[in-house]
Scaffold this motif. Structure first.
Motif, mmCIF file in Angstrom:
data_model
loop_
_atom_site.group_PDB
_atom_site.id
_atom_site.type_symbol
_atom_site.label_atom_id
_atom_site.label_comp_id
_atom_site.label_asym_id
_atom_site.label_seq_id
_atom_site.Cartn_x
_atom_site.Cartn_y
_atom_site.Cartn_z
ATOM 1 N N SER A 163 0.702 -1.444 0.026
ATOM 2 C CA SER A 163 -0.157 0.452 -0.008
ATOM 3 C C SER A 163 0.434 1.292 -0.286
ATOM 4 N N PHE A 164 2.164 1.277 -0.077
ATOM 5 C CA PHE A 164 2.686 2.222 -0.720
ATOM 6 C C PHE A 164 4.044 2.051 -1.452
ATOM 7 N N VAL A 165 4.289 3.630 -1.660
ATOM 8 C CA VAL A 165 5.331 3.450 -2.964
ATOM 9 C C VAL A 165 6.117 4.893 -3.288
ATOM 10 N N GLY A 166 7.488 4.551 -3.504
ATOM 11 C CA GLY A 166 7.931 5.380 -2.867
ATOM 12 C C GLY A 166 9.505 5.118 -2.962
ATOM 13 N N HIS A 167 10.044 6.690 -2.918
ATOM 14 C CA HIS A 167 12.080 5.660 -3.013
ATOM 15 C C HIS A 167 12.289 5.471 -1.942
ATOM 16 N N ASN A 168 11.956 5.892 -0.726
ATOM 17 C CA ASN A 168 12.370 5.607 0.855
ATOM 18 C C ASN A 168 11.289 4.273 0.905
ATOM 19 N N ASN A 169 10.902 3.181 0.442
ATOM 20 C CA ASN A 169 9.975 2.259 1.177
ATOM 21 C C ASN A 169 10.929 1.665 0.991
ATOM 22 N N HIS A 170 12.015 1.014 1.465
ATOM 23 C CA HIS A 170 12.524 -0.026 2.141
ATOM 24 C C HIS A 170 12.882 -0.314 3.268
ATOM 25 N N SER A 171 13.291 1.291 3.781
ATOM 26 C CA SER A 171 13.451 1.536 4.922
ATOM 27 C C SER A 171 12.071 2.448 5.958
ATOM 28 N N GLU A 172 11.924 4.453 5.671
ATOM 29 C CA GLU A 172 11.133 4.879 6.191
ATOM 30 C C GLU A 172 9.498 4.241 6.378
ATOM 31 N N ASN A 173 9.095 3.841 5.467
ATOM 32 C CA ASN A 173 7.443 3.897 5.122
ATOM 33 C C ASN A 173 7.241 2.555 6.026
ATOM 34 N N TRP A 174 8.055 1.385 6.138
ATOM 35 C CA TRP A 174 8.129 0.262 6.923
ATOM 36 C C TRP A 174 7.852 0.699 8.635
ATOM 37 N N PHE A 175 8.301 1.996 9.478
ATOM 38 C CA PHE A 175 8.290 2.376 9.839
ATOM 39 C C PHE A 175 8.412 3.395 11.133
ATOM 40 N N ASN A 176 6.661 4.248 9.672
ATOM 41 C CA ASN A 176 6.228 5.470 10.337
ATOM 42 C C ASN A 176 4.786 4.760 10.800
ATOM 43 N N GLU A 177 3.677 5.726 11.272
ATOM 44 C CA GLU A 177 2.777 5.631 11.314
ATOM 45 C C GLU A 177 1.846 4.303 11.805
ATOM 46 N N LYS A 178 1.459 4.336 9.984
ATOM 47 C CA LYS A 178 1.180 2.822 9.198
ATOM 48 C C LYS A 178 1.596 1.697 9.225
ATOM 49 N N GLY A 179 2.523 1.669 9.238
ATOM 50 C CA GLY A 179 3.663 0.839 9.083
ATOM 51 C C GLY A 179 3.824 0.424 10.179
ATOM 52 N N LEU A 180 3.820 0.750 11.304
ATOM 53 C CA LEU A 180 4.393 0.632 13.256
ATOM 54 C C LEU A 180 2.997 -0.310 13.453
ATOM 55 N N ASP A 181 2.205 0.426 12.962
ATOM 56 C CA ASP A 181 0.805 -0.465 13.062
ATOM 57 C C ASP A 181 0.226 -1.259 12.323
ATOM 58 N N PHE A 182 0.981 -1.647 11.545
ATOM 59 C CA PHE A 182 0.400 -2.914 10.511
ATOM 60 C C PHE A 182 1.778 -3.916 10.760
ATOM 61 N N LEU A 183 3.250 -3.619 11.565
ATOM 62 C CA LEU A 183 4.048 -4.733 12.213
ATOM 63 C C LEU A 183 3.861 -5.240 13.296
ATOM 64 N N LEU A 184 3.301 -4.100 14.102
ATOM 65 C CA LEU A 184 3.215 -4.335 15.865
ATOM 66 C C LEU A 184 1.876 -5.043 15.809
ATOM 67 N N GLY A 185 1.055 -5.726 15.067
ATOM 68 C CA GLY A 185 -0.259 -5.669 14.799
ATOM 69 C C GLY A 185 0.037 -7.571 14.513
ATOM 70 N N HIS A 186 1.053 -8.130 13.204
ATOM 71 C CA HIS A 186 1.357 -8.765 13.331
ATOM 72 C C HIS A 186 2.854 -9.135 14.601
ATOM 73 N N ILE A 187 3.567 -8.769 15.012
ATOM 74 C CA ILE A 187 4.312 -9.455 15.982
ATOM 75 C C ILE A 187 3.905 -8.988 17.349
ATOM 76 N N LEU A 188 2.401 -8.322 18.240
ATOM 77 C CA LEU A 188 1.802 -8.834 19.288
ATOM 78 C C LEU A 188 0.974 -9.797 19.120
ATOM 79 N N ARG A 189 0.746 -9.985 17.939
ATOM 80 C CA ARG A 189 -0.683 -11.274 18.111
ATOM 81 C C ARG A 189 0.249 -12.747 17.922
ATOM 82 N N ASN A 190 1.661 -12.860 17.665
ATOM 83 C CA ASN A 190 2.224 -13.877 17.295
ATOM 84 C C ASN A 190 3.393 -14.100 18.642
#
Length: 190
Positions: A163-190
């Motif tokens: 759901s995100f595209v851009g030059h910095n998408n390898h790092s930055e967009n995984w660790f912004n608010e939406k990216g963190l919500d996505f990651l935390l949703g999976h990490i805290l569930r498992n």
């Protein structure tokens, strides 16, 4: 349980796994942030053995007291792979965020498949850094950040976030608010 987090090569532990670690701590999780001396895209493969050795020392010391799950971003995913391949350790889960690795890397062969309960791979098919890096024959990284790894043993789970595209998408967009919500949703569930 304690999470041990390993960052990628260019983030110097600022803004990527550090941000995720802070969010995990805010959710009452224990996190140890493994740090290593800076490497670059071309020296990282040769230096990965020493980095993995340092990580192994931390994991082995922690396993004496706690169950461990690993988190890696980019090159940190490869360090986690080297740890599980080269050292006799058993961890609960492995979370690979945009792994800068070859898609043919095998996590499911021999002893390697007994050293974790599950692997969660977070991919983005539009990750331009690894798309370009995977095309360069002299570049050590591959397209796993884009398409993941072969699903062969039922213990590897893919989580695609295109759901995100851009030059910095390898790092930055995984660790912004939406990216963190996505990651935390999976990490805290498992």
């Amino acid at each position: 349980m304690i999470f041990i987090s390993t960052n990628g090569i260019h983030d110097s532990f600022e803004g990527t796994t550090k941000v995720l670690s802070e969010e995990l701590r805010a959710n009452d999780q224990q996190v140890f942030d493994f740090r290593y001396k800076p490497v670059n895209a071309f020296s990282s493969r040769w230096r990965s053995k020493g980095v993995a050795r340092g990580l192994a020392e931390e994991v082995i010391a922690t396993l004496e007291h706690e169950e461990v799950s690993l988190i890696g971003h980019s090159f940190g995913c490869y360090v986690n792979y080297r740890l599980l391949r080269d050292y006799d350790v058993k961890v609960k889960n492995v979370y690979l965020i945009a792994p800068a690795m070859n898609v043919t890397t095998r996590w499911d062969k021999g002893l390697m498949s007994t050293r974790y309960d599950a692997i969660h791979v977070f991919t983005n098919p539009y990750d331009r850094a690894t798309l370009v890096g995977g095309l360069l024959f002299f570049h050590p990284f591959g397209w796993a950040a884009n398409i993941g790894f072969p699903l062969s043993n039922g213990k590897i789970h893919m989580h695609n976030r295109p759901s995100f595209v851009g030059h910095n998408n390898h790092s930055e967009n995984w660790f912004n608010e939406k990216g963190l919500d996505f990651l935390l949703g999976h990490i805290l569930r498992n």
